[in-house]
Design a protein around this motif. Sequence first.
Motif, PDB file in Angstrom:
ATOM      1  N   ASP A   1       0.775  -1.222   0.206  1.00  0.00           N
ATOM      2  CA  ASP A   1      -0.036  -0.074  -0.042  1.00  0.00           C
ATOM      3  C   ASP A   1       0.746   1.096  -0.027  1.00  0.00           C
ATOM      4  OD1 ASP A   1      -1.676   2.273   0.668  1.00  0.00           O
ATOM      5  OD2 ASP A   1      -3.206   0.952   1.739  1.00  0.00           O
ATOM      6  N   VAL A   2       1.164   1.748  -1.277  1.00  0.00           N
ATOM      7  CA  VAL A   2       2.071   2.922  -1.453  1.00  0.00           C
ATOM      8  C   VAL A   2       1.370   4.216  -0.888  1.00  0.00           C
ATOM      9  CG1 VAL A   2       3.309   4.203  -3.120  1.00  0.00           C
ATOM     10  CG2 VAL A   2       3.285   1.764  -3.108  1.00  0.00           C
TER      11      VAL A   2
ATOM     12  N   THR B   1       3.579   3.515   3.686  1.00  0.00           N
ATOM     13  CA  THR B   1       4.672   4.675   3.454  1.00  0.00           C
ATOM     14  C   THR B   1       4.461   5.329   4.925  1.00  0.00           C
ATOM     15  OG1 THR B   1       4.330   5.142   1.261  1.00  0.00           O
ATOM     16  CG2 THR B   1       5.033   6.751   2.591  1.00  0.00           C
TER      17      THR B   1
ATOM     18  N   ALA C   1       6.051  -0.571   0.888  1.00  0.00           N
ATOM     19  CA  ALA C   1       5.594   0.471  -0.083  1.00  0.00           C
ATOM     20  C   ALA C   1       6.997   0.815  -0.808  1.00  0.00           C
ATOM     21  CB  ALA C   1       5.234   1.746   0.752  1.00  0.00           C
TER      22      ALA C   1
ATOM     23  N   CYS D   1       5.651   9.380  -0.500  1.00  0.00           N
ATOM     24  CA  CYS D   1       5.268   8.219  -1.239  1.00  0.00           C
ATOM     25  C   CYS D   1       6.229   7.834  -2.348  1.00  0.00           C
ATOM     26  CB  CYS D   1       3.871   8.324  -1.817  1.00  0.00           C
ATOM     27  SG  CYS D   1       2.716   8.404  -0.565  1.00  0.00           S
TER      28      CYS D   1
ATOM     29  N   ASP E   1       0.327   0.768  -6.485  1.00  0.00           N
ATOM     30  CA  ASP E   1       0.643  -0.389  -5.830  1.00  0.00           C
ATOM     31  C   ASP E   1       1.205  -1.459  -6.786  1.00  0.00           C
ATOM     32  OD1 ASP E   1      -0.141   0.484  -3.401  1.00  0.00           O
ATOM     33  OD2 ASP E   1      -1.947  -0.533  -3.449  1.00  0.00           O
TER      34      ASP E   1
ATOM     35  N   CYS F   1       4.678  -0.717  -7.736  1.00  0.00           N
ATOM     36  CA  CYS F   1       5.433  -1.019  -6.763  1.00  0.00           C
ATOM     37  C   CYS F   1       5.667  -2.858  -6.767  1.00  0.00           C
ATOM     38  CB  CYS F   1       5.000  -0.605  -5.430  1.00  0.00           C
ATOM     39  SG  CYS F   1       6.335  -0.958  -4.033  1.00  0.00           S
TER      40      CYS F   1
END
Length: 224
Positions: free
Chosen positions: A20-21, A26, A115, A200, A146, A149
């Motif tokens: 969960d960015v 974060t 993240a 982020c 997400d 990432c």
Amino acid sequence: MSIVGMDAEIPAGRVVVVIDVIRAFTTAALALERGAAEIACAATAEAGRELRGRHPDRLLIGEVGGLKPPDFDLGNSPADMAAAHVDGRRLIQATSNGTRGLARCPQPAALLAAAAVNVAATARWIKANHPGHPWTVLCTGRTAEDWACARHLSQLLDGAAPDRADLIAGIRQGAAEHARKSLRYPPPERVDLTPDLPLCCDVDRAGFAMVGEIRPDHVVVRAA
């Protein structure tokens, strides 16, 4: 090896990374960076409140609909957490996606929160502690950040050297998607990501993985 969304079944016995960015993990990484001892991740706001009822010395952080509930100590903002006094404190975090995602993985070989800020450290921890083990990356959101990432982490685990610029572009694309969705709501219910977006996007800021320990009604996350 797989990258999945929140509607997928998570096989038991895999290394699972929950991403969960924007913004839960974060924020969690910033809290641990600032000296928080641990974060008890609850699946819902009500579960978080119940947990704080049992542990009133802990700070309750997170969001409902992206916004800080009045009875929470802090919201889900990395920018706010970067200035918060949490050294030595135990936190409880409840969010719409990230902490709920951790609760969906009851029988992993290892469970991590990640993240962009700690993506390389997450890959290093997995390689050092579970080399060759099958893994699943769970994207808790539907927006681009997400998934960007997750692809970056997947490439690191495969031994590649992905471009940070691609990850940052994906995060910015996701933030734009969030902003467009936010326009559907009245101004008081909109979330301004402007202060949080630089954090982020701060790829590999944190040199630690965030490893979860499963408890009966929550997951405790610590820096490793």
